[in-house]
Design an enzyme around this catalytic site. Sequence first.
Site, PDB file in Angstrom:
ATOM      1  N   PRO A   1       0.835  -1.200   0.000  1.00 14.43           N
ATOM      2  CA  PRO A   1       0.000   0.000   0.000  1.00 14.43           C
ATOM      3  C   PRO A   1       0.873   1.254   0.000  1.00 14.43           C
ATOM      4  O   PRO A   1       1.925   1.281   0.640  1.00 14.43           O
ATOM      5  CB  PRO A   1      -0.809  -0.118   1.295  1.00 14.43           C
ATOM      6  CG  PRO A   1      -0.039  -1.043   2.162  1.00 14.43           C
ATOM      7  CD  PRO A   1       0.735  -1.961   1.258  1.00 14.43           C
TER       8      PRO A   1
ATOM      9  N   LEU B   1       5.621   1.796   4.480  1.00 14.34           N
ATOM     10  CA  LEU B   1       6.133   0.463   4.149  1.00 14.34           C
ATOM     11  C   LEU B   1       7.110   0.503   2.967  1.00 14.34           C
ATOM     12  O   LEU B   1       7.466  -0.529   2.413  1.00 14.34           O
ATOM     13  CB  LEU B   1       4.968  -0.496   3.855  1.00 14.34           C
ATOM     14  CG  LEU B   1       4.041  -0.776   5.049  1.00 14.34           C
ATOM     15  CD1 LEU B   1       2.890  -1.695   4.642  1.00 14.34           C
ATOM     16  CD2 LEU B   1       4.815  -1.407   6.214  1.00 14.34           C
TER      17      LEU B   1
ATOM     18  N   SER C   1       6.845   1.921  -0.081  1.00 15.11           N
ATOM     19  CA  SER C   1       6.306   1.694  -1.419  1.00 15.11           C
ATOM     20  C   SER C   1       7.062   2.495  -2.497  1.00 15.11           C
ATOM     21  O   SER C   1       7.358   1.964  -3.568  1.00 15.11           O
ATOM     22  CB  SER C   1       4.818   2.030  -1.395  1.00 15.11           C
ATOM     23  OG  SER C   1       4.385   2.495  -2.607  1.00 15.11           O
TER      24      SER C   1
ATOM     25  N   ASP D   1      14.940   3.318   3.421  1.00  7.96           N
ATOM     26  CA  ASP D   1      13.974   2.637   2.545  1.00  7.96           C
ATOM     27  C   ASP D   1      14.674   2.062   1.315  1.00  7.96           C
ATOM     28  O   ASP D   1      14.415   0.935   0.898  1.00  7.96           O
ATOM     29  CB  ASP D   1      12.890   3.611   2.072  1.00  7.96           C
ATOM     30  CG  ASP D   1      11.854   3.880   3.135  1.00  7.96           C
ATOM     31  OD1 ASP D   1      12.144   3.601   4.308  1.00  7.96           O
ATOM     32  OD2 ASP D   1      10.768   4.361   2.798  1.00  7.96           O
TER      33      ASP D   1
HETATM   34  O1  PMV Z   1       7.703   6.649   6.204  1.00  6.74           O
HETATM   35  P1  PMV Z   1       8.869   5.877   5.668  1.00  6.74           P
HETATM   36  O2  PMV Z   1       8.653   4.440   5.599  1.00  6.74           O
HETATM   37  O3  PMV Z   1       9.387   6.450   4.403  1.00  6.74           O
HETATM   38  O4  PMV Z   1      10.036   6.002   6.749  1.00  6.74           O
HETATM   39  C1  PMV Z   1      10.623   7.222   7.051  1.00  6.74           C
HETATM   40  C2  PMV Z   1      11.701   7.009   8.067  1.00  6.74           C
HETATM   41  C3  PMV Z   1      12.207   8.300   8.664  1.00  6.74           C
HETATM   42  O5  PMV Z   1      13.236   7.938   9.578  1.00  6.74           O
HETATM   43  C4  PMV Z   1      11.111   9.024   9.408  1.00  6.74           C
HETATM   44  C5  PMV Z   1      12.769   9.248   7.609  1.00  6.74           C
HETATM   45  C6  PMV Z   1      14.024   8.732   6.932  1.00  6.74           C
HETATM   46  O6  PMV Z   1      14.379   9.315   5.895  1.00  6.74           O
HETATM   47  O7  PMV Z   1      14.688   7.815   7.456  1.00  6.74           O
END
Ligand code: PMV
Length: 334
Positions: A109, A114, A116, A160
């Site tokens: 999703p 997660l 995506s 990510d």
């Molecule tokens: O929301 P996501 O899954 O893109 O995770 C962001 C993670 C953070 O630490 C809040 C930001 C980052 O760039 O690491």
Amino acid sequence: MKEPTIPSPSSSAPRSTGTGRTRAKAILVGEHAVVYGEPAIALPIASLPMRATARREDGPLMLESVLYSGTLADAPEQLAAPRAAVEATLDHLGLPHTGIVLATESTIPAARGLGSSAATAGALALALADLAGRTLTPQEHFDLVQVGERVAHGNPSGLDARTTASTEPVWFQAGEIRSLDLRLRAHLVVADTGVHGRTRVAVADVRSFLERHPARGAELIAELGQITRDAVDDLALDRPRELGARMTRAHGALAELGVSSPELDRLVGAALAAGALGAKLTGGGQGGCLLALAADTTSAGTIAAALRRAGAARTWLHRTDARHPAAPAQVSLG
Ligand code: PMV
């Protein structure tokens, strides 16, 4: 923790179709603090795969996806990140910006923390490399996905981009990953609040908290960093209770930093009431998903059902010791 080995680049004959595979990721601990140099631990979620193909076909560069089908040049703003990564990948591989049809099949999703956007960009980059008969090194792949992530998040940590390309849990700090010794036999329930996460806004809100309350802000970031360092031992020594308690503490610190939401707090409470060893938001927050740690399959099922009754839009189960034999790494930790 061992150093990842980097496979050397290789090339073979260009093909008529290329395929790329990545998967969703969930941050176990360390989100937001990772932006300030602290470590984070993230897990690839094999049950939420992303597959992309690239095939040669006369005409403009096209994209076929659930969100949009048409010329990539006219793709909506929501696809700006994968589009930027695709354009960078074409340039990197010396491929023309025409005569290719890209397609994605995703189970992840969007905008739920997660991964995506990174998984989409990453799978498309791999499909294009496969089409060109090239293998991208982990660093090349990371750099290309980050082109898109910068469009999506402004100043992404790279977590990510790294985790959606990995088939193993990763320790991440300052842009670098290490594989982890993971012997924890437990289950994670991933639950979707049904509300879009707002990573960009949440990252800005944390920055504003740190400016307004520098001492308390620094304490919370340091606490999140320490939770992540201690969690490494919980994972290696199979200590689910300790890990669960740390996850719940991390949720408290993140809530104080301003990145929880009423839905996340309610669902974290529902998971704990249903017997979770710990629960916390995952990813950017202010919506998106949460993780609840369960001791066994039965408990995981009970917690998932309780979360759905409490309003979770969807839930997924993930075994912490899951290996990914069905999804060979195209970018490997070695
Ligand atoms: O929301 P996501 O899954 O893109 O995770 C962001 C993670 C953070 O630490 C809040 C930001 C980052 O760039 O690491």
